[in-house]
Design a protein around this motif. Structure first.
Motif, PDB file in Angstrom:
ATOM      1  N   GLY A 206       0.828  -1.187   0.000  1.00 31.94           N
ATOM      2  CA  GLY A 206       0.000   0.000   0.000  1.00 31.94           C
ATOM      3  C   GLY A 206       0.868   1.245   0.000  1.00 31.94           C
ATOM      4  N   SER A 207       0.322   2.340   0.524  1.00 28.37           N
ATOM      5  CA  SER A 207       1.043   3.612   0.471  1.00 28.37           C
ATOM      6  C   SER A 207       0.815   4.414   1.738  1.00 28.37           C
ATOM      7  CB  SER A 207       0.595   4.426  -0.747  1.00 28.37           C
ATOM      8  OG  SER A 207      -0.802   4.658  -0.699  1.00 28.37           O
ATOM      9  N   ASP A 208       1.818   5.238   2.071  1.00 27.80           N
ATOM     10  CA  ASP A 208       1.744   6.190   3.182  1.00 27.80           C
ATOM     11  C   ASP A 208       1.497   5.504   4.526  1.00 27.80           C
ATOM     12  OD1 ASP A 208       1.848   8.963   1.765  1.00 27.80           O
ATOM     13  OD2 ASP A 208       0.381   7.808   0.629  1.00 27.80           O
ATOM     14  N   ASN A 209       2.054   4.310   4.699  1.00 31.22           N
ATOM     15  CA  ASN A 209       1.921   3.576   5.954  1.00 31.22           C
ATOM     16  C   ASN A 209       3.150   3.782   6.834  1.00 31.22           C
ATOM     17  OD1 ASN A 209      -0.641   2.285   5.299  1.00 31.22           O
ATOM     18  ND2 ASN A 209       0.519   1.080   3.813  1.00 31.22           N
ATOM     19  N   THR A 210       2.972   3.535   8.143  1.00 31.77           N
ATOM     20  CA  THR A 210       4.042   3.689   9.119  1.00 31.77           C
ATOM     21  C   THR A 210       4.111   2.451  10.003  1.00 31.77           C
ATOM     22  OG1 THR A 210       3.775   6.105   9.205  1.00 31.77           O
ATOM     23  CG2 THR A 210       4.889   5.062  11.064  1.00 31.77           C
ATOM     24  N   VAL A 211       5.331   1.931  10.192  1.00 31.22           N
ATOM     25  CA  VAL A 211       5.604   0.872  11.171  1.00 31.22           C
ATOM     26  C   VAL A 211       6.545   1.482  12.203  1.00 31.22           C
ATOM     27  CG1 VAL A 211       6.520  -1.435  11.570  1.00 31.22           C
ATOM     28  CG2 VAL A 211       5.396  -0.892   9.392  1.00 31.22           C
ATOM     29  N   PRO A 233       0.928   0.125  -7.646  1.00 30.84           N
ATOM     30  CA  PRO A 233       0.929   0.226  -9.111  1.00 30.84           C
ATOM     31  C   PRO A 233       0.902   1.674  -9.593  1.00 30.84           C
ATOM     32  CG  PRO A 233      -1.186  -0.564  -8.315  1.00 30.84           C
ATOM     33  CD  PRO A 233      -0.269  -0.561  -7.147  1.00 30.84           C
ATOM     34  N   GLU A 234       0.371   2.568  -8.757  1.00 30.71           N
ATOM     35  CA  GLU A 234       0.360   3.985  -9.069  1.00 30.71           C
ATOM     36  C   GLU A 234       0.738   4.768  -7.823  1.00 30.71           C
ATOM     37  OE1 GLU A 234      -3.417   5.121 -10.606  1.00 30.71           O
ATOM     38  OE2 GLU A 234      -3.329   3.772 -12.331  1.00 30.71           O
ATOM     39  N   GLY A 235       1.443   5.858  -7.998  1.00 28.01           N
ATOM     40  CA  GLY A 235       1.825   6.682  -6.861  1.00 28.01           C
ATOM     41  C   GLY A 235       3.021   6.123  -6.122  1.00 28.01           C
ATOM     42  N   LEU A 236       3.387   6.785  -5.030  1.00 29.75           N
ATOM     43  CA  LEU A 236       4.572   6.442  -4.255  1.00 29.75           C
ATOM     44  C   LEU A 236       4.234   5.558  -3.068  1.00 29.75           C
ATOM     45  CD1 LEU A 236       6.220   9.986  -4.141  1.00 29.75           C
ATOM     46  CD2 LEU A 236       6.875   8.078  -5.618  1.00 29.75           C
ATOM     47  N   GLN A 237       5.193   4.724  -2.688  1.00 30.61           N
ATOM     48  CA  GLN A 237       5.014   3.888  -1.510  1.00 30.61           C
ATOM     49  C   GLN A 237       5.046   4.720  -0.234  1.00 30.61           C
ATOM     50  OE1 GLN A 237       8.376   1.552  -0.051  1.00 30.61           O
ATOM     51  NE2 GLN A 237       7.109  -0.276  -0.148  1.00 30.61           N
ATOM     52  N   ARG A 238       6.032   5.545  -0.064  1.00 25.73           N
ATOM     53  CA  ARG A 238       6.207   6.447   1.086  1.00 25.73           C
ATOM     54  C   ARG A 238       6.002   5.717   2.422  1.00 25.73           C
ATOM     55  NH1 ARG A 238       3.781  12.358  -0.015  1.00 25.73           N
ATOM     56  NH2 ARG A 238       1.791  11.311   0.384  1.00 25.73           N
ATOM     57  N   LEU A 239       6.612   4.548   2.519  1.00 27.92           N
ATOM     58  CA  LEU A 239       6.582   3.763   3.756  1.00 27.92           C
ATOM     59  C   LEU A 239       7.555   4.355   4.758  1.00 27.92           C
ATOM     60  CD1 LEU A 239       5.893   1.198   5.429  1.00 27.92           C
ATOM     61  CD2 LEU A 239       7.718   0.031   4.153  1.00 27.92           C
ATOM     62  N   HIS A 240       7.129   4.494   6.007  1.00 29.23           N
ATOM     63  CA  HIS A 240       8.001   4.935   7.089  1.00 29.23           C
ATOM     64  C   HIS A 240       8.236   3.774   8.054  1.00 29.23           C
ATOM     65  CE1 HIS A 240       7.254   9.583   6.801  1.00 29.23           C
ATOM     66  NE2 HIS A 240       7.822   9.067   5.718  1.00 29.23           N
ATOM     67  N   ILE A 241       9.510   3.461   8.276  1.00 28.94           N
ATOM     68  CA  ILE A 241       9.923   2.419   9.222  1.00 28.94           C
ATOM     69  C   ILE A 241      10.710   3.142  10.301  1.00 28.94           C
ATOM     70  CG2 ILE A 241      11.179   0.251   9.511  1.00 28.94           C
ATOM     71  CD1 ILE A 241      10.785  -0.223   6.485  1.00 28.94           C
ATOM     72  N   THR A 273      10.159   5.775  -4.545  1.00 26.11           N
ATOM     73  CA  THR A 273       9.263   5.411  -3.442  1.00 26.11           C
ATOM     74  C   THR A 273       9.013   6.550  -2.459  1.00 26.11           C
ATOM     75  OG1 THR A 273      11.059   4.626  -2.020  1.00 26.11           O
ATOM     76  CG2 THR A 273      10.044   3.014  -3.510  1.00 26.11           C
ATOM     77  N   GLY A 274      10.012   7.392  -2.194  1.00 24.41           N
ATOM     78  CA  GLY A 274       9.864   8.391  -1.142  1.00 24.41           C
ATOM     79  C   GLY A 274       9.773   7.780   0.240  1.00 24.41           C
ATOM     80  N   SER A 275      10.361   6.593   0.454  1.00 20.80           N
ATOM     81  CA  SER A 275      10.263   5.898   1.738  1.00 20.80           C
ATOM     82  C   SER A 275      11.397   6.300   2.682  1.00 20.80           C
ATOM     83  CB  SER A 275      10.245   4.388   1.523  1.00 20.80           C
ATOM     84  OG  SER A 275       9.054   4.000   0.855  1.00 20.80           O
ATOM     85  N   LEU A 276      11.197   6.032   3.964  1.00 17.74           N
ATOM     86  CA  LEU A 276      12.108   6.466   5.018  1.00 17.74           C
ATOM     87  C   LEU A 276      12.348   5.342   6.005  1.00 17.74           C
ATOM     88  CD1 LEU A 276      13.576   8.759   6.669  1.00 17.74           C
ATOM     89  CD2 LEU A 276      11.344   9.245   7.701  1.00 17.74           C
ATOM     90  N   ILE A 277      13.629   5.058   6.285  1.00 26.07           N
ATOM     91  CA  ILE A 277      14.024   4.092   7.321  1.00 26.07           C
ATOM     92  C   ILE A 277      14.822   4.891   8.343  1.00 26.07           C
ATOM     93  CG2 ILE A 277      15.287   1.968   7.813  1.00 26.07           C
ATOM     94  CD1 ILE A 277      14.911   1.195   4.871  1.00 26.07           C
ATOM     95  N   GLN A 278      14.268   5.105   9.531  1.00 27.92           N
ATOM     96  CA  GLN A 278      14.871   6.056  10.468  1.00 27.92           C
ATOM     97  C   GLN A 278      14.763   5.587  11.917  1.00 27.92           C
ATOM     98  OE1 GLN A 278      14.369  10.508  10.207  1.00 27.92           O
ATOM     99  NE2 GLN A 278      13.038  10.141  11.965  1.00 27.92           N
ATOM    100  N   GLY A 279      15.863   5.757  12.648  1.00 31.12           N
ATOM    101  CA  GLY A 279      15.841   5.572  14.094  1.00 31.12           C
ATOM    102  C   GLY A 279      15.730   4.142  14.565  1.00 31.12           C
ATOM    103  N   ASN A 280      15.985   3.175  13.679  1.00 29.59           N
ATOM    104  CA  ASN A 280      15.855   1.766  14.047  1.00 29.59           C
ATOM    105  C   ASN A 280      17.169   1.210  14.583  1.00 29.59           C
ATOM    106  OD1 ASN A 280      13.060   1.228  12.693  1.00 29.59           O
ATOM    107  ND2 ASN A 280      14.283   2.232  11.112  1.00 29.59           N
ATOM    108  N   THR A 281      17.078   0.113  15.338  1.00 27.71           N
ATOM    109  CA  THR A 281      18.249  -0.622  15.798  1.00 27.71           C
ATOM    110  C   THR A 281      18.218  -2.024  15.209  1.00 27.71           C
ATOM    111  OG1 THR A 281      18.411   0.601  17.879  1.00 27.71           O
ATOM    112  CG2 THR A 281      19.449  -1.562  17.806  1.00 27.71           C
TER     113      THR A 281
END
Length: 463
Positions: A206-211, A233-241, A273-281
Motif C-alpha cells: 500500500g502507500s503512506d503507511n508507518t511501522v 501500481p500507481e503513486g509512491l510507496q512512502r513507507l516509514h519504518i 518510493t519516497g520511503s524512510l528508514i529512520q531511528g531503528n536498531t
C-alpha cells in the motif's frame, strides 16, 4: 460501552518519536553539498512528513489523544473480528479481549479518516498474545493497529505471513499506523524446514503507511522480518519504518532471502518510493550479507544503529538514496559491514563505521562499490543485474578502528565490466587505522580509467 485504556509503556531502547525532515539535517546536507561543490540528484521533495498522529498516540493514554471519539467494540475471538470487518465507523475502536489468542486468523477491513482513524488494540496493555498458527491481515484506510503481540507462531507451510498490511493489490493498506507490535520467536518447529518455508513476520502493501516502535526478533526461517517488495501500481510507496528494534536474525545457510528489510524487488525498474528508514536498531542480524536490501529508489536511511550484525545496507537496484547519520558498529565481530552500493546519485553523509573487522569478502567492506552490467538500472527492458555506481558522494563520515576502508569496483569480470564513475570521497576521518588512500581496494583496470574517477580530498587520519 466505556472506552478501554490501551496506553503502552515506552521500552528503554526506543528512541523519541521521529521528527520530520528537520531544518538541522537539511542544513547538514546543504553544507556538505556546498563544501563538495556537488550538484545533488536526490529527490527529497518526495518525502512526506512523519505522520503527526504518531506523536499523539505516543503521548500517553491512546484513547485520550483525541483521535478515537467513536464506539468501542469488544471482541473475544477471530470470528467476531471477521463479523465486524468493514462495518466500523471512523473513530471507532476494535478492542481485543485480554488473553491468549491461539490459532486465531482473520482479515479486518476498516476505513477511517485522518482526523478519526479506526483503532485496533488490546483490552489491557500487553494483554493480547497471538500464538499457535495465528495470522492477521489488515487493509483499508487510516487504521491504527497498536500493542498486539505475536509469540511462538508455528509455521508449517511455505510462504507464510504472520502480520500483513494489505490484502493483495486490489485491497491495499493506506495511511495506516502499525505501532508497538511485537513479533518474536516465530517459525518452523522443525529445523530442517527453516531453509524451505519462507516466512514474513510483517509484510506491507500500500502507500503512506508507518511501522513504528515495534519489536521483531528471533526469526530462523528464510524470508524477511519486514517485507515491502510490492510497490503500489500507481503513486509512491512512502513507507516509514521508524524506531523499531530488529534482533537475533541468525545465519542458517548461504541462500539468498534472509534479509531483515526489503523494499522493492529487482524485477521492477528501480521505481521511486519516497520511503524512510529512520531511528531503528539492528542487533545481531546475521541472516545474509544483505541486511537491508533496497530494490527501489529515492529512499532516506537516517539515524539507524547497526550493532554487531554480519550484513550490510545494500543499495541493490536503487537510485538516489541518502544514507545519513547512521552508526555501523561491528563490535569487533568478523565480517560485519557497512554500505554496499550499486546505482547512481547516492550520498553517504555523517555516518560512523566502527569496529568492522575481518571481512570475509568485499561484500562486507565498510563501504564498497560494485562493478555493473548496465549503465543505469531500469532504463531499458533488459533490467540486468546491477546499475553502474556513479555520481557518488561520500562525505564527512568517520571510520573508527575498522580493518578496511572503501573498495571500488568489487567483483569486476567480463559479465560485469562497468566500473564506478565519478566517486567523490571528501572530508572523512579515519581513526585508529593504517594511513593511506581512502580506497584500499581498486579493481584492476589496464586502461587506468578507474583511478581517474576516484576523487579524494580533505580526508584525514587520526589516532
Amino acid at each position: 460501552m466505556k472506552p478501554f485504556t490501551c496506553f503502552w509503556l515506552t521500552a528503554a531502547w526506543l528512541l523519541a518519536p521521529a521528527p520530520s525532515f528537520s531544518a538541522a539535517l537539511d542544513e547538514e546536507l546543504a553544507a556538505a553539498l556546498n563544501a563538495a561543490k556537488w550538484t545533488s540528484s536526490l529527490r527529497l521533495e518526495l518525502q512526506r512528513p512523519i505522520d503527526p498522529r504518531l506523536a499523539r498516540i505516543e503521548s500517553g493514554d491512546i484513547l485520550r489523544c483525541g483521535l478515537f471519539p467513536g464506539k468501542a467494540h469488544l471482541v473475544h475471538n477471530a470470528a467476531e473480528v471477521r463479523r465486524l470487518s468493514g462495518t466500523l465507523a471512523p473513530g471507532d475502536q476494535l478492542v481485543l479481549a485480554a488473553g491468549e489468542w491461539k490459532d486465531a486468523s482473520f482479515v479486518f477491513e476498516g476505513h477511517g479518516t485522518m482526523d478519526a482513524p479506526i483503532l485496533v488494540c488490546p483490552e489491557k496493555p500487553g494483554g493480547v498474545v497471538f500464538s499457535g498458527a495465528s495470522s492477521v491481515r489488515f487493509h483499508g484506510d487510516h487504521l491504527v493497529v497498536h500493542g498486539l503481540a505475536f509469540h511462538g507462531i508455528t509455521v508449517t507451510r511455505d510462504s507464510t505471513t504472520i502480520f500483513a498490511a494489505g490484502n493483495g493489490e486490489a485491497r491495499p493498506a493506506r495511511h495506516c499506523l502499525f505501532n508497538r507490535i511485537r513479533i518474536e520467536d516465530c517459525g518452523s518447529p522443525n529445523p530442517e524446514d527453516r531453509a524451505r518455508n519462507h516466512v514474513w513476520l510483517m509484510s506491507m502493501r500500500g502507500s503512506d503507511n508507518t511501522v513504528a516502535n515495534s519489536t521483531f526478533a528471533h526469526l530462523h526461517n528464510i524470508g524477511q522480518m519486514l517485507g515491502a517488495a510490492e510497490l503500489p501500481p500507481e503513486g509512491l510507496q512512502r513507507l516509514h519504518i521508524l524506531n523499531n528494534h530488529f534482533s537475533s536474525r541468525p545465519y542458517v545457510d548461504r541462500q539468498n532471502g534472509y534479509e531483515v528489510i526489503q523494499i522493492g524487488w529487482s524485477g521492477a525498474r528501480a521505481a521511486p518510493t519516497g520511503s524512510l528508514i529512520q531511528g531503528n536498531t539492528f542487533e545481531k542480524c546475521d541472516g545474509e550479507n544483505e541486511l537491508i536490501t533496497l530494490k527501489a529508489s529515492d529512499i532516506v536511511v537516517r539515524g539507524n544503529r547497526f550493532v554487531g550484525s554480519q550484513g550490510v545496507l545494500c543499495l541493490r537496484t536503487a537510485r538516489r538514496v541518502l544514507v545519513q547519520d547512521n552508526v555501523f558498529d561491528g563490535q569487533g565481530r568478523e565480517n560485519t559491514g557497512g554500505v554496499r552500493l550499486q546505482g547512481d546519485g547516492h550520498i553517504l553523509l555523517g555516518n560512523t563505521f566502527r569496529n568492522l573487522n575481518k571481512p570475509a569478502d568485499y561484500y562486507a567492506w565498510p563501504v564498497s562499490l560494485m562493478a555493473a552490467d548496465v549503465e543505469t538500472f531500469g532504463e531499458t527492458d533488459e533490467l540486468g543485474g546491477y546499475g553502474r555506481a556513479k555520481n557518488i558522494l561520500i562525505i564527512r563520515n568517520r571510520f573508527e578502528h575498522c580493518d578496511k576502508r572503501i573498495a571500488a569496483g568489487i567483483y569486476a569480470r567480463p559479465e560485469f565490466p562497468l566500473l564506478p564513475v565519478n566517486v567523490r570521497v571528501q572530508e572523512n576521518t579515519f581513526s585508529g587505522m593504517k594511513s593511506g588512500s581512502s580506497f584500499d581496494y581498486v579493481a584492476p583496470d589496464p586502461s587506468g580509467a578507474l583511478t581517474k574517477e576516484l576523487h579524494e580530498s580533505g580526508n584525514r587520519d587520526a589516532p
